[in-house]
Design an enzyme around this catalytic site. Structure first.
Site, short mmCIF file in Angstrom:
data_model
loop_
_atom_site.label_atom_id
_atom_site.label_comp_id
_atom_site.label_asym_id
_atom_site.label_seq_id
_atom_site.Cartn_x
_atom_site.Cartn_y
_atom_site.Cartn_z
N ARG A 41 0.82 -1.22 0.00
CA ARG A 41 0.00 0.00 0.00
C ARG A 41 0.85 1.27 0.00
O ARG A 41 0.42 2.29 -0.53
CB ARG A 41 -0.95 0.00 1.20
CG ARG A 41 -2.08 -0.97 0.97
CD ARG A 41 -3.09 -0.94 2.08
NE ARG A 41 -4.28 -1.66 1.64
CZ ARG A 41 -5.17 -2.19 2.45
NH1 ARG A 41 -5.04 -2.05 3.76
NH2 ARG A 41 -6.21 -2.84 1.97
N LYS A 229 -18.90 -17.49 -1.14
CA LYS A 229 -20.34 -17.29 -0.97
C LYS A 229 -21.01 -16.41 -2.00
O LYS A 229 -20.47 -15.39 -2.41
CB LYS A 229 -20.58 -16.66 0.41
CG LYS A 229 -20.13 -17.55 1.56
CD LYS A 229 -20.86 -17.17 2.82
CE LYS A 229 -19.92 -16.78 3.92
NZ LYS A 229 -20.48 -15.80 4.83
N GLY A 379 -9.01 -9.63 -2.55
CA GLY A 379 -7.80 -10.03 -1.83
C GLY A 379 -7.36 -11.44 -2.13
O GLY A 379 -6.19 -11.70 -2.45
N GLY A 402 -13.54 -3.93 -0.89
CA GLY A 402 -14.95 -3.56 -0.82
C GLY A 402 -15.31 -2.41 -1.75
O GLY A 402 -16.40 -2.38 -2.34
P1 ADP Z 1 -11.88 -12.39 -2.91
O1 ADP Z 1 -11.11 -12.12 -1.63
O2 ADP Z 1 -10.96 -12.52 -4.09
O3 ADP Z 1 -13.01 -11.42 -3.14
P2 ADP Z 1 -13.58 -14.32 -1.62
O4 ADP Z 1 -13.15 -13.81 -0.29
O5 ADP Z 1 -14.97 -14.03 -2.06
O6 ADP Z 1 -12.56 -13.85 -2.76
O7 ADP Z 1 -13.44 -15.91 -1.66
C1 ADP Z 1 -12.23 -16.53 -1.43
C2 ADP Z 1 -12.39 -17.78 -0.62
O8 ADP Z 1 -13.31 -18.69 -1.21
C3 ADP Z 1 -11.07 -18.52 -0.51
O9 ADP Z 1 -10.71 -18.62 0.86
C4 ADP Z 1 -11.37 -19.88 -1.12
O10 ADP Z 1 -10.70 -20.94 -0.47
C5 ADP Z 1 -12.85 -19.99 -0.94
N1 ADP Z 1 -13.45 -20.98 -1.85
C6 ADP Z 1 -13.46 -20.97 -3.18
N2 ADP Z 1 -14.07 -22.07 -3.66
C7 ADP Z 1 -14.42 -22.83 -2.61
C8 ADP Z 1 -15.10 -24.09 -2.45
N3 ADP Z 1 -15.49 -24.80 -3.49
N4 ADP Z 1 -15.32 -24.53 -1.19
C9 ADP Z 1 -14.91 -23.81 -0.14
N5 ADP Z 1 -14.28 -22.62 -0.21
C10 ADP Z 1 -14.04 -22.14 -1.44
MG MG Z 2 -11.63 -12.54 0.42
#
Ligand code: ADP
Ligand code: MG
Length: 427
Positions: A41, A229, A379, A402
């Site tokens: 950062r 999710k 992230g 976010g």
């Molecule tokens: P970002 O930080 O890039 O926005 P998210 O925080 O929404 O991404 O999601 C990342 C998380 O989702 C990771 O910790 C990853 O392990 C988890 N994940 C992805 N696919 C699965 C799955 N099939 N089952 C459980 N966890 C999952």
């Molecule tokens: Mg995340």
């Protein structure tokens, strides 16, 4: 057509001899010993700070740090940042997005050709007599770092009196903290009521790149969403459905959509309370939403666990789907290869544990080798991208978290809306 994502920057206004308040995001992680653990950062804000200092501005830097909730918390001072900032600014070159290992020796010994010395004065407050005196004493090219803005309740409350107090320190306001632009706080938007307001280079790059996705993206526009999710990203899915030609969904999020179609995912992560929402989105997508045709199922979510590639309704009893399968990864890679614009957010599997990183790696490599304008945000997505070694080949890596997601939901970010547009009134 004028773009609303074309903001005036520090290059569009006079800065020489002016006191310039720069809102930065110096909310860096610390080591247990209280030292800066990751300089990303700081490095990202360096081009704006260096430009201002080298063009004779009197630079005042301010950031939030952690969540002190409106009072002084000793462990949340910016002192650790003050310690390493001169070294970060002293490094030769000014490109954004440098590695965390940048700034090996700084410019203090003066022996580094084009590198400039940028000493930083740090004050243990962000308003008040001591700060006012330090700001008034600044000479062109000097840099003053204020303490944590959130030590005052007026910051998060966007109290006009607090914003005015901050604004009184300067002649010009610059916002370079894109990651905080979705918050309407005194230092992210309130100050713009009292001072001419323009973007820093990091802010400019984020707004322009993300803005390109919303405004006239090169076709076909392919978005890939994953992550754990659906519930985190309903707004983004909804808005993207109005913009993209294809929306590819993987990761844990895909399980909920597959379950909504009637597949039994056994012990996989499925949000039972989002099945109706998933059905609604599938209907709204009218065929543009593509789900996995195969998944990697595992007996346990551990390295070395027994795994099997199966169709979505073939997950064995007691097992979980932890990645997209190879046929899905190929299909996604092919869609990306033919795209004009690609956006990716959310790993396609439990990428932290091998071999469940394969789907994410395949897609990361496909994005990196496509000719499309590509944006990756989130992230964990950035971590997955870095793990696959192709981060250097992405058009824009959005570190906004976010703020990036709210931007792509189509919402107006207060920290962006308050900045002067190009072609608007020059200040
Ligand atoms: P970002 O930080 O890039 O926005 P998210 O925080 O929404 O991404 O999601 C990342 C998380 O989702 C990771 O910790 C990853 O392990 C988890 N994940 C992805 N696919 C699965 C799955 N099939 N089952 C459980 N966890 C999952
Ligand atoms: Mg995340």
């Amino acid at each position: 057509m004028p773009s609303k994502y074309n903001k005036q920057t520090v290059k569009d206004v006079p800065v020489e001899g002016r006191r310039v308040f720069v809102r930065v995001d110096f909310n860096v992680p610390l080591t247990p010993a209280g030292e800066v653990a990751d300089r990303t950062r700081l490095t990202a804000a360096a081009p704006t700070i260096k430009y201002l200092a080298e063009h004779g501005a009197k630079v005042i830097l301010a950031s939030h740090f952690g969540r002190p909730k409106g009072k002084v918390v000793e462990s949340m001072r910016l002192a650790p940042v003050a310690k390493v900032l001169p070294e970060v600014l002293g490094g030769a070159g000014g490109g954004a997005g440098g590695s965390a290992a940048a700034g090996k020796s700084g410019g203090h010994d003066g022996g580094h050709g084009r590198g400039h010395d940028h000493p930083v004065t740090y004050v243990r407050d962000c308003v008040g007599p001591e700060v006012e005196a330090a700001a008034a004493a600044l000479k062109p090219g000097e840099i003053l770092l204020l303490d944590n803005l959130r030590f005052y309740p007026g910051e998060e409350a966007n109290d006009p009196a607090f914003a005015k107090q901050l604004a009184a320190l300067a002649d010009l306001y610059v916002n370079d903290a894109f990651g905080a632009a979705h918050r309407a706080h005194a230092s992210t938007t309130g100050m713009a009521s009292f001072l001419p307001a323009v973007a820093g280079f990091l802010m400019e790059q984020e707004v322009r790149s993300l803005g390109k996705l919303l405004e006239a993206p090169a076709r076909p526009f392919v978005a890939i969403l994953g992550g754990a999710k659906v519930s985190d990203k309903i707004g983004v899915i909804e808005n993207l459905l109005g913009l993209v030609d294809r929306l590819l969904i993987g990761g844990g999020m895909a399980n909920t959509f597959l379950a909504a179609q009637g597949h039994d995912l056994k012990k996989s992560l499925v949000e039972q309370d989002k099945l109706d929402e998933a059905r609604r989105l599938l209907a709204a997508a009218r065929g543009r939403l593509q789900l996995p045709v195969d998944v990697v199922a595992a007996a346990e979510a551990k390295a070395g666990a027994q795994t099997k590639v199966v169709p979505p309704d073939g997950v064995p009893d007691g097992w979980t789907a932890l990645d997209v399968g190879p046929r899905t990864a190929d299909a996604f890679a092919q869609a990306v290869a033919g795209a004009g614009t690609v956006f990716w957010n959310g790993p396609l599997g439990l990428f932290e544990i091998e071999p469940f990183d394969r789907g994410s790696t395949a897609v990361a490599k496909a994005i990196a080798s496509s000719k499309a304008f590509s944006v990756v945000g989130g992230g964990d997505s950035i971590a997955a991208l870095e793990k696959s070694g192709v981060a250097g080949s992405i058009s824009h890596i959005s570190t906004g978290g976010g703020a990036s997601l709210e931007f792509l939901e189509g919402r107006e970010l207060p920290g962006v809306a308050c900045l002067a547009d190009r072609g608007g009134a020059a200040q």
